[in-house]
Design a protein around this motif. Sequence first.
Motif, short mmCIF file in Angstrom:
data_model
loop_
_atom_site.label_atom_id
_atom_site.label_comp_id
_atom_site.label_asym_id
_atom_site.label_seq_id
_atom_site.Cartn_x
_atom_site.Cartn_y
_atom_site.Cartn_z
N ASN A 284 23.32 14.04 -37.27
CA ASN A 284 22.19 14.71 -37.84
C ASN A 284 22.49 15.72 -38.77
O ASN A 284 21.88 16.24 -39.74
N SER B 259 17.07 15.75 -29.40
CA SER B 259 17.60 14.72 -30.23
C SER B 259 17.19 13.28 -29.88
O SER B 259 16.80 13.28 -28.56
N SER C 68 23.93 12.01 -31.63
CA SER C 68 22.64 12.17 -32.44
C SER C 68 22.65 13.39 -33.15
O SER C 68 22.58 13.75 -34.12
#
Length: 541
Positions: free
Chosen positions: A38, A253, A34
């Motif tokens: 991102n 996250s 993640s």
Amino acid sequence: MEKGYKNNIVYLINPPGWILNPGGPYIALPLLKSALCNQGIDAKAIDTNLNSATFYNLKIDQSNLESIENDFSLASLNKPYFREQNKMQELAAGFNASWDIQLGYNPFGYDFGSSESIKEFSKQESVYTSYFKTQLIPSIQRNNPLLIGISVIVPQQLLATFEFCRLLRKEGYVGKIILGGNMVTRIGNNFNLPWVFELIDALILFQGENSIPNYFKCIQNNLSLGNVPNLVWKSKDGINTNGIEHIKPNEFSRPDFSDLNIGEYWGNNYLTLLGSRGCYYGKCSFCAIPYAYGNNGFLGHDKPSNVFEDIVFNKEKYGINNFKFTDEALHPTILKKLSEELISHDIACNFEGYARFDNFWKNEQFLQLVSKAGLRKVYLGLELIQSGKRNLLNKSDSNDALEMLKRFNDAGIKVHLFTLFGYPGTGVDEAVNTIQFALKHQTLIDTLDVFPFYYAKHTKVPFVNPIIDKNKDWAIEYDYETEIEGALKKDEVSILCEKLEDVIWDERPEWLHPTYRMISPFGINAKKNHTKQSAIEKIYA
């Protein structure tokens, strides 16, 4: 960027060797994936611990557990477990090794606390070699990632990690390999060996959600690595250690499970969650677990709304209603707000988590709230039943375990107890009293562990001195000497715990049974047996 790479992609790998019977993935890879995505970095997470077992058609699935509901007995619990365990031992025998569902893979004569032993045994073929050569490495060759990150969680994964790195380099991979995870952080500077950095390029200490994206961008753009936080890296001048920066709560996250084989883990499947990073207490003198989080063992709490969204999103995506909090201890504020959200939005789910014997669990209104929201089981550190000597552990929690066990039971929340025997200053009497207490109140207990005291790296136990063996430079547990008169020796502690476990196997085998733990808390209730009070005398034999 160096030439020859097909994709600017990061491979994130959970290596083989860890326990196989959890019903869901370890949360590190989903968080790291993640964090990378991102920032626009393509990442692929692979749980090779699960995949290597699947490679050999090893699994205890849901249908195996459902049949136990109709015939709950020690025999029915044993059947699927030893069916798979026997397959694993037969496979390992060809490599002069053992392979255990809970203890991992261990060649005979191998010492996972010794870097020299790991160096030598990683040059040999293992039960994982065929999987590496026929599945994992060809996948890497097809995608040719710029970076491979390996998260080493427990000592049993070290050998497979370095065998994989050797095989990968032998097949011509010239990209970057970095190691991180709990084990790397706890071993620390002892990892800085020439042979290690012939196989890998860097280490990341503590949390990697900021460090890995920064490292990737530096490699991609040929920038200096000197400012990448938490990085230990190789340059032409030697091995460099950068400054430590701890991740902040607003940087946490959200877990991304999209690459993992959700629903294919052993037993009743669940998804993992984090409400807090580390332990909000973090002062128990025997416990080193919070160390690897950094910042004195605690990084802070996530927003309950974020955790709520994780549950809703993943429940809808994967059709799984079961969740496991991997927090070191559930915090009442987080749990209360999350429970209120789940109830107000009518979200049906089940969850479990670790907790402390803190007084807020005595609040009947709070217990009813979290039970209604889906809390099905808590894992509590009892260690020793209350006595003056329990204070030696510096736990600073409630002095009325029985009252709290009753309140959990009344709220329909199952309980697992962790016990710890042989802590310097405690002895046979405290251990016996604790097991007597558990058996006397067995209807309030779902599962239980018996642990012997060991001196953990990164702890300080008063009046106890670790014995550092230079040949066990990667050990995270030490032999020890104590200044306390009459304290049990390490071997005596081991014998005591073995005898107490024998008592439990006679009285309540499901407390210890790994198959039952795949059922609880999201499955059947164990049938209650009557305690044979005389069995406790066995420990005096």
